[in-house]
Design an enzyme around this catalytic site. Structure first.
Site: not given
Ligand code: AQP
Length: 328
Positions: A110, A190, A193
């Protein structure tokens, strides 16, 4: 058993969040005392728009309730409604070896995409550990990308316990069958969002879901002998979650025989995804008509949880020698 997990209100909840974590949140409501949070403090590491944060937080609550979180069976709250966690974060940060934080791959990924890297992004795992430890949670349902953060939460708990006496359990992870859902348009990344166009949102209409699957990348160049290409493997992972075992077996047999038609696989997958997501979208629309109910769920949860949070902090203050806070 105490269960804890959280999600950032950084955007609409997507299929990766759902299949990787939230399906387990829903399932585990019948296995123990579940505490789930909308991590708005964490989200400040990325998005700092004060005008949209309240709405994004509310929408995350809508998504989660629509996915099946039941306020009778779990406690769903907004992270900043329990400010005690920030005090625990400071205390834990004094027990957190910096070398552990330097290893975090999410920070490396990040921060590489940021112009100015904030300290909150670096100490993110300490806040996450504090959330979990504040409620003395034992199990944390997460996707694979959070396993490293959970591993350091155990290190911090162990270190605190060694310095100040047994206080916190070491939290263990719980994974789903889809530990890491990849982007359909780029299965080397991955589903996320913050990566534009990479995700199927739970709020997407049927035709958008179908379009995503139809365009899913299947050919990613040569793969080592006997290995499925990442795009196809990703579709099989989704199939294993959203389709019947018979459907999975049917396509696996075709794959082994070399007769698999991607068009048929995509058709079956998109139908099953639509069948799973459409009811969530409909429940979400119903809940959106009841904003007062949703807000009351969040406020009531915070009222209840603050009692536990204050008790843990009182114990921590006593054990660390910080002592009692004088009354105002
Ligand atoms: N692609 C994924 N596959 C499986 N699990 C996932 N999680 C996120 N993306 C995947 C799981 O969802 C939960 C909440 O995630 P989060 O929003 O707290 O954080 P993140 O991992 O940062 O999710 P994003 O979508 O990738 O958000 P951004 O882009 O904002 O950083 C967690 O349990 C995570 O493991």
């Amino acid at each position: 058993m105490k269960i804890y997990s959280a999600i950032q209100p950084t955007g609409a909840i997507h299929l990766g969040n759902y299949a990787g974590a939230i399906m387990n949140w829903v399932k585990m409501q019948d296995e123990g005392e579940c505490i789930y949070s909308i991590a708005n403090y964490h989200s400040l590491t990325a998005n700092k728009d004060p005008h949209t944060l309240p709405q994004r937080t509310f929408e995350a609550a809508l998504d989660l309730l629509a996915c099946g979180l039941d306020p009778q069976k779990c406690t769903l709250y907004v992270q900043s409604h329990i400010p005690e966690v920030t005090e625990l974060t400071w205390i834990l940060s004094c027990c957190a070896p910096i070398g552990e934080l330097n290893r975090m791959t999410q920070f490396k990924d990040k921060s590489a995409r940021m112009e100015v890297v904030n300290a909150g992004l670096f100490t993110y795992p300490i806040l996450m550990a504090s959330d979990i430890l504040l409620f003395k949670a034992e199990v944390v349902p997460v996707g694979e990308d959070q396993l490293q953060h959970l591993e350091v939460a155990r290190v911090f708990a162990r270190r605190f316990n060694a310095l100040f006496g047994e206080t916190f359990p070491e939290p263990q992870s719980r994974l789903t069958k889809a530990t890491r859902v990849m982007a359909l348009n780029d299965p080397t990344k991955k589903m996320s969002k913050s990566v534009e166009g990479s995700a199927i949102m739970l709020s997407d209409p049927d035709n958008v879901i179908k379009k995503h699957v139809k365009r899913a990348v299947t050919d990613c160049g040569a793969t080592p002998d006997g290995q499925m290409s990442p795009g196809v493997a990703n579709m099989f992972t989704l199939l294993s979650v959203f389709s019947t075992p018979e459907t999975v077996a049917h396509f696996q047999e075709q794959y082994q025989a070399g007769t698999l038609r991607y068009g048929e696989l995509k058709e079956a997958l998109s139908n099953d995804l639509v069948a799973a997501i459409a009811p969530i979208r409909e429940r979400r629309a119903e809940l959106a008509q009841k904003p007062d109910y949703v807000k009351e769920v969040l406020i009531e949860s915070a009222r209840k949880l603050r009692v536990t949070a204050k008790a843990t902090l009182a114990e921590v203050r006593e054990k660390t020698g910080l002592g009692v806070t004088p009354e105002a």
